[in-house]
Write a protein that holds these residues in place. Structure first.
Motif, mmCIF file in Angstrom:
data_model
loop_
_atom_site.group_PDB
_atom_site.id
_atom_site.type_symbol
_atom_site.label_atom_id
_atom_site.label_comp_id
_atom_site.label_asym_id
_atom_site.label_seq_id
_atom_site.Cartn_x
_atom_site.Cartn_y
_atom_site.Cartn_z
ATOM 1 N N UNK A 54 149.697 111.075 57.604
ATOM 2 C CA UNK A 54 149.065 109.874 58.143
ATOM 3 C C UNK A 54 147.735 109.554 57.479
ATOM 4 N N UNK A 55 147.229 110.442 56.612
ATOM 5 C CA UNK A 55 145.980 110.173 55.900
ATOM 6 C C UNK A 55 146.243 109.474 54.571
ATOM 7 N N UNK A 56 147.487 109.448 54.155
ATOM 8 C CA UNK A 56 147.824 108.762 52.912
ATOM 9 C C UNK A 56 147.634 107.258 53.076
ATOM 10 N N UNK A 57 147.146 106.601 52.027
ATOM 11 C CA UNK A 57 146.892 105.157 52.093
ATOM 12 C C UNK A 57 148.120 104.396 51.619
ATOM 13 N N UNK A 58 149.009 104.123 52.543
ATOM 14 C CA UNK A 58 150.222 103.365 52.230
ATOM 15 C C UNK A 58 150.060 101.918 52.705
ATOM 16 N N UNK A 59 148.935 101.322 52.278
ATOM 17 C CA UNK A 59 148.637 99.954 52.678
ATOM 18 C C UNK A 59 147.621 99.393 51.694
ATOM 19 N N UNK A 60 147.473 98.087 51.695
ATOM 20 C CA UNK A 60 146.485 97.390 50.864
ATOM 21 C C UNK A 60 145.703 96.438 51.765
ATOM 22 N N UNK A 61 144.697 95.799 51.193
ATOM 23 C CA UNK A 61 143.917 94.836 51.981
ATOM 24 C C UNK A 61 144.778 93.665 52.434
ATOM 25 N N UNK A 62 145.812 93.358 51.653
ATOM 26 C CA UNK A 62 146.706 92.259 52.030
ATOM 27 C C UNK A 62 147.542 92.587 53.263
ATOM 28 N N UNK A 98 139.331 98.789 52.416
ATOM 29 C CA UNK A 98 138.650 98.859 51.118
ATOM 30 C C UNK A 98 138.075 100.256 50.884
ATOM 31 N N UNK A 99 137.420 100.806 51.898
ATOM 32 C CA UNK A 99 136.804 102.128 51.769
ATOM 33 C C UNK A 99 137.857 103.221 51.623
ATOM 34 N N UNK A 100 138.941 103.102 52.388
ATOM 35 C CA UNK A 100 139.979 104.124 52.343
ATOM 36 C C UNK A 100 140.672 104.153 50.991
ATOM 37 N N UNK A 101 140.931 102.979 50.431
ATOM 38 C CA UNK A 101 141.586 102.915 49.113
ATOM 39 C C UNK A 101 140.630 103.409 48.027
ATOM 40 N N UNK A 102 139.364 103.023 48.136
ATOM 41 C CA UNK A 102 138.367 103.481 47.165
ATOM 42 C C UNK A 102 138.198 104.993 47.250
ATOM 43 N N UNK A 103 138.206 105.535 48.452
ATOM 44 C CA UNK A 103 138.233 106.983 48.708
ATOM 45 C C UNK A 103 137.128 107.755 48.000
ATOM 46 N N UNK A 104 135.903 107.282 48.142
ATOM 47 C CA UNK A 104 134.775 108.018 47.577
ATOM 48 C C UNK A 104 134.518 109.274 48.409
ATOM 49 N N UNK A 105 133.899 110.288 47.831
ATOM 50 C CA UNK A 105 133.618 111.512 48.593
ATOM 51 C C UNK A 105 132.805 111.224 49.861
ATOM 52 N N UNK A 106 133.244 111.785 50.963
ATOM 53 C CA UNK A 106 132.546 111.684 52.253
ATOM 54 C C UNK A 106 132.357 110.242 52.729
ATOM 55 N N UNK A 107 133.289 109.368 52.346
ATOM 56 C CA UNK A 107 133.119 107.966 52.729
ATOM 57 C C UNK A 107 133.160 107.770 54.248
ATOM 58 N N UNK A 108 133.899 108.624 54.943
ATOM 59 C CA UNK A 108 133.962 108.484 56.401
ATOM 60 C C UNK A 108 132.591 108.732 57.036
ATOM 61 N N UNK A 148 150.884 97.648 58.320
ATOM 62 C CA UNK A 148 149.796 97.638 59.306
ATOM 63 C C UNK A 148 149.860 98.825 60.261
ATOM 64 N N UNK A 149 151.066 99.299 60.565
ATOM 65 C CA UNK A 149 151.179 100.456 61.448
ATOM 66 C C UNK A 149 150.772 101.736 60.729
ATOM 67 N N UNK A 150 151.052 101.798 59.420
ATOM 68 C CA UNK A 150 150.537 102.929 58.632
ATOM 69 C C UNK A 150 149.008 102.928 58.665
ATOM 70 N N UNK A 151 148.429 101.734 58.583
ATOM 71 C CA UNK A 151 146.974 101.608 58.663
ATOM 72 C C UNK A 151 146.476 102.116 60.017
ATOM 73 N N UNK A 152 147.162 101.743 61.094
ATOM 74 C CA UNK A 152 146.758 102.196 62.426
ATOM 75 C C UNK A 152 146.778 103.715 62.522
ATOM 76 N N UNK A 157 144.082 108.962 62.682
ATOM 77 C CA UNK A 157 143.952 110.309 62.126
ATOM 78 C C UNK A 157 142.528 110.556 61.652
ATOM 79 N N UNK A 158 141.914 109.536 61.054
ATOM 80 C CA UNK A 158 140.515 109.664 60.653
ATOM 81 C C UNK A 158 139.639 109.949 61.868
ATOM 82 N N UNK A 159 139.851 109.205 62.943
ATOM 83 C CA UNK A 159 139.075 109.436 64.155
ATOM 84 C C UNK A 159 139.331 110.810 64.749
ATOM 85 N N UNK A 160 140.576 111.245 64.701
ATOM 86 C CA UNK A 160 140.926 112.558 65.251
ATOM 87 C C UNK A 160 140.254 113.681 64.478
ATOM 88 N N UNK A 161 140.284 113.611 63.158
ATOM 89 C CA UNK A 161 139.663 114.663 62.350
ATOM 90 C C UNK A 161 138.144 114.655 62.497
#
Length: 364
Positions: A54-62, A98-108, A148-152, A157-161
Motif C-alpha cells: 500500500x506504500x507503492x505509488x500506483x497513481x498520478x496527479x491526474x 506530488x510529494x509521494x511521487x517525488x519521494x524525497x528522503x523524509x518527505x513525510x 484513487x483508492x490506491x491513493x487512499x 498507510x502513511x498515517x499508520x506508519x
C-alpha cells in the motif's frame, strides 16, 4: 491540544460496507472491461502482496478526482459543516500525490502535520493529516476507479506508519472487514493497533481508547475460538470502563454493545446480555440494539412489540420479519374470537407488508 477525532467517517464504514473497495486476496479488483475482438495484451506476472504494497505509488496527479467529486461527497452529515472543505481535500490530495511521487528522503516528516487540529491550523506550509485522513476515507467510499483508492490506501498507510491513530483504526478496520488483517499488506496496521493496545496512557491515543479496544475485540471475536471470545469479552468490558472513566466520544459503542451482548448470549449469560443492551437502548437509539434487547424481553412485556416495530421501520430486516410472524400468529389466535372477513384480510395484508419490508415478499 490533540486533533478532534475524525471517526465519523469510520462509523460509516460499518453502514456502507457495500461501497468499500472489495479486496481479493489483498488486491483491489480490476475494472470491468468491455468485450472486444482485439487480442488481449500479455499480462504481467502478478506480484504477491507484501508489507509495503500500500506504500507503492500506483497513481498520478491526474488520478485525483476533480473538485466536483469533493463538492458532491464532502458534505454533511458525512462531513460536518466547517470540519473540512471540498477545496481543502482536493488541494491536499494534489500536494500529497506530488510529494509521494517525488519521494524525497523524509518527505513525510517535512511536509505533513500530524498534530494540526483543523485543516487551517498549519502556518509552516505543511499539509494537515487531519484533512488527508478525511479525503482518504471519502476516496475509499466513493471513488469509482482503482487509482484513487490506491491513493487512499497509500495515505492511510502513511498515517499508520506515523502513528496517526485515526488512520491506524481505519486501515485495521478495512483489513478486518475484508478478512485480510493477517495478510502482509496490512502488517503496518496490525502492528500499530497492537502498539495502541499496549500504550493506553499515551496522549495521542487516550481519546481513542474505547474505539481501539472495540476494534481489537471485533478482531478477536472473528477468530471463532474460545480464547478469542474470552479476550473479546475482556476488551469490550475494558472499553466500557474506559468510556465511563474518561467520557468523551465512543464512536463504535453500538458495535461494541452488540458484539458484547452476542458473546454473552453464546455463553448463556442472558441476564448480563440483557443488562448491557438495556443500558444502551435509550442512550444510543440504535435500531439493532432495540431489536436485540426486545427479543430478550418476555412476550407479555408491552415494550417488546414497540421496540421491535421501531427497529423494523428503521431498516432491521430481522425485526420486520418478526413483526410479520407475530402479526400472523396474532391473527390465528384472534380468529377464534370471530373476526370479520374484512378484519382477517386487513391483518393478513399487514403481515405481508412487514414481510415485504424484510425482503421476503414482493408488495404489489
Amino acid at each position: 491540544m490533540s486533533s478532534r477525532p475524525p471517526l465519523r467517517q469510520l462509523t460509516r464504514l460499518y453502514t456502507l460496507s457495500n461501497q468499500l473497495p472489495k479486496l481479493h486476496h489483498g488486491r483491489l479488483p480490476p475494472l470491468v472491461q468491455s468485450i472486444s475482438t482485439t487480442p488481449a495484451p500479455r499480462l504481467k506476472a502478478r506480484i504477491p502482496p507484501h508489507r509495503n504494497t500500500f506504500i507503492q505509488t500506483r497513481f498520478t496527479e491526474a488520478d485525483v478526482p476533480g473538485l466536483p467529486f469533493w463538492i458532491k461527497h464532502t458534505v454533511p452529515p458525512f462531513v460536518p459543516n466547517g470540519e473540512v472543505s471540498p477545496t481543502q481535500c482536493f488541494e491536499a490530495c494534489k500536494r500529497y500525490v506530488h510529494l509521494a511521487i517525488e519521494n524525497k528522503p523524509n518527505w513525510q516528516q517535512h511536509n505533513l502535520s500530524l498534530t494540526a487540529t483543523s485543516p487551517t491550523t498549519t502556518h509552516d506550509g505543511t499539509i494537515p493529516f487531519f484533512t488527508l485522513h478525511y479525503a482518504a476515507i471519502t476516496l475509499l467510499l466513493f471513488a469509482q476507479s482503482r487509482e484513487p483508492r490506491f491513493l487512499a490506501l497509500h495515505i492511510l498507510t502513511t498515517g499508520t506508519t506515523a502513528n496517526y491513530v485515526p488512520s491506524t483504526l481505519t486501515l485495521a478496520l478495512l483489513g478486518h472487514k475484508t478478512n485480510s488483517l493477517g495478510n502482509p499488506q496490512f502488517a503496518h496496521a496490525k502492528e500499530s493497533l497492537a502498539r495502541l493496545l499496549a500504550s493506553p496512557d499515551h496522549r495521542s491515543s487516550s481519546e481513542y481508547r474505547p474505539d481501539t479496544l472495540t476494534l481489537a475485540a471485533l478482531v478477536q471475536s472473528g477468530t471463532n475460538t474460545r480464547a478469542g471470545a474470552d479476550r473479546a469479552i475482556q476488551l469490550l468490558e475494558d472499553a466500557c470502563k474506559a468510556y465511563s472513566a474518561a467520557g468523551g466520544t465512543w464512536h463504535w459503542r453500538a458495535r461494541g454493545v452488540l458484539a458484547l451482548s452476542r458473546l454473552l448470549l453464546e455463553r448463556k449469560q442472558t441476564a448480563r446480555a440483557r443488562a448491557v443492551l438495556s443500558a444502551a437502548v435509550d442512550e444510543l437509539d440504535d435500531p439493532e440494539i432495540c431489536f436485540r434487547y426486545a427479543m430478550l424481553l418476555p412476550r407479555s412485556d408491552a415494550e417488546r412489540r414497540v421496540l421491535i416495530q421501531r427497529a423494523a421501520v428503521s431498516g432491521v430486516d430481522e425485526a420486520a420479519r418478526e413483526m410479520a410472524r407475530e402479526t400472523r400468529e396474532g391473527l390465528e389466535e384472534e380468529e377464534e374470537k370471530g373476526l370479520s372477513a374484512w378484519e382477517r384480510k386487513a391483518r393478513g395484508v399487514m403481515a405481508d407488508e412487514w414481510a415485504g419490508i424484510a425482503g421476503d415478499k414482493a408488495i404489489l
